[in-house]
Design an enzyme around this catalytic site. Sequence first.
Site, PDB file in Angstrom:
ATOM      1  N   ASP A  51       0.855  -1.213   0.109  1.00  0.00           N
ATOM      2  CA  ASP A  51       0.121   0.089   0.024  1.00  0.00           C
ATOM      3  C   ASP A  51       0.769   1.306   0.104  1.00  0.00           C
ATOM      4  OD1 ASP A  51       0.977  -0.327   2.348  1.00  0.00           O
ATOM      5  OD2 ASP A  51      -1.066  -0.981   3.365  1.00  0.00           O
TER       6      ASP A  51
ATOM      7  N   ASN B 113      -7.269  -3.553  14.703  1.00  0.00           N
ATOM      8  CA  ASN B 113      -8.547  -4.036  14.360  1.00  0.00           C
ATOM      9  C   ASN B 113      -8.638  -5.102  13.290  1.00  0.00           C
ATOM     10  OD1 ASN B 113      -7.484  -2.665  11.811  1.00  0.00           O
ATOM     11  ND2 ASN B 113      -9.262  -1.114  11.711  1.00  0.00           N
TER      12      ASN B 113
ATOM     13  N   HIS C 183      -6.967  -5.121  10.544  1.00  0.00           N
ATOM     14  CA  HIS C 183      -6.704  -4.916   8.911  1.00  0.00           C
ATOM     15  C   HIS C 183      -5.534  -5.464   8.424  1.00  0.00           C
ATOM     16  CE1 HIS C 183      -4.586  -0.776   9.760  1.00  0.00           C
ATOM     17  NE2 HIS C 183      -3.712  -1.696   9.538  1.00  0.00           N
TER      18      HIS C 183
ATOM     19  N   GLU D  20      -9.672  -2.231   5.570  1.00  0.00           N
ATOM     20  CA  GLU D  20     -10.321  -1.966   6.723  1.00  0.00           C
ATOM     21  C   GLU D  20     -11.646  -3.061   7.095  1.00  0.00           C
ATOM     22  OE1 GLU D  20      -8.556  -0.438   8.917  1.00  0.00           O
ATOM     23  OE2 GLU D  20      -7.810   1.396   7.980  1.00  0.00           O
TER      24      GLU D  20
HETATM   25  P1  PGA Z   1       2.318  -2.191  12.884  1.00  0.00           P
HETATM   26  O1  PGA Z   1       1.248  -1.793  11.752  1.00  0.00           O
HETATM   27  O2  PGA Z   1       3.317  -2.816  12.449  1.00  0.00           O
HETATM   28  O3  PGA Z   1       2.889  -0.584  12.904  1.00  0.00           O
HETATM   29  O4  PGA Z   1       1.710  -2.582  14.176  1.00  0.00           O
HETATM   30  C1  PGA Z   1       0.585  -2.859  11.215  1.00  0.00           C
HETATM   31  C2  PGA Z   1      -0.579  -2.689  10.458  1.00  0.00           C
HETATM   32  O5  PGA Z   1      -1.018  -1.526  10.766  1.00  0.00           O
HETATM   33  O6  PGA Z   1      -0.883  -3.247   9.487  1.00  0.00           O
END
Ligand code: PGA
Length: 239
Positions: free
Chosen positions: A67, A136, A138, A143
């Site tokens: 992304d 959450n 994702h 999302e």
């Molecule tokens: P993080 O993010 O590795 O900084 O915890 C993971 C994500 O939001 O996919």
Amino acid sequence: MEIIVSKNYDELSKKAASFVIDLIKEKPDSVLGLATGGTPEGMYAELVKAYEAGKISFKDVRTYNLDEYIGLDGNHEQSYRHFMNKQLFDHVDIDKNNTYVPNGKAEDLEAECENYEKILKDLSYADIQILGIGTNGHIGFNEPAEELILPTHVEPLVEATIEANSRYFDSKDEVPKEAISMGIGSILKAKHIILLASGPSKNEIMKYFNNDKISTNIPASLIKLHPNVTIIMDEEAAK
Ligand code: PGA
């Protein structure tokens, strides 16, 4: 699905890197699906070490990322292109022409998404897809929602994600509100998926991997449908 619980973050990073190192040794022109965020940083550091020790070369490796924020160009400090250069690409012998990150500044976002999906297809998708996971649930920027989009698309970020990512920006207002993200369909086309989870903040969401259910409200749960998944988490995430 294989679940590996590592003692701590350092071990998780080494374990994740070992899968990638073994793959590159076996197939020097591997395609890697890469993720940004705090979780894979240790893995990238291990890959740089392996390169510096002469164990692997990225000369023929191709990569694509999950992304990119809409509105940030690749030179922006918080863009994911910048993240990848800083964490990995600038330190190894990869040809940056073989590294793909969506263009968050594309004038025609729809065309950019279609073009990105075509790139993934032309690369025959990833040999290994690395994933982090949001609190959450994702993956990429897919999302939680009643319906999920399969190919690369524009995704509005939910409040929880904006809040979580604001730690990298001067203020929450500066966090972009939309991103281009590979869809669940493009993610599931990888040959092997490795999902990484570290720390107590991931504890709650990782409980969902203890049951036999899926839900689009927990997008990461859809990887349970994939035949070749490895989850690597540290003890804090697994508790
Ligand atoms: P993080 O993010 O590795 O900084 O915890 C993971 C994500 O939001 O996919």
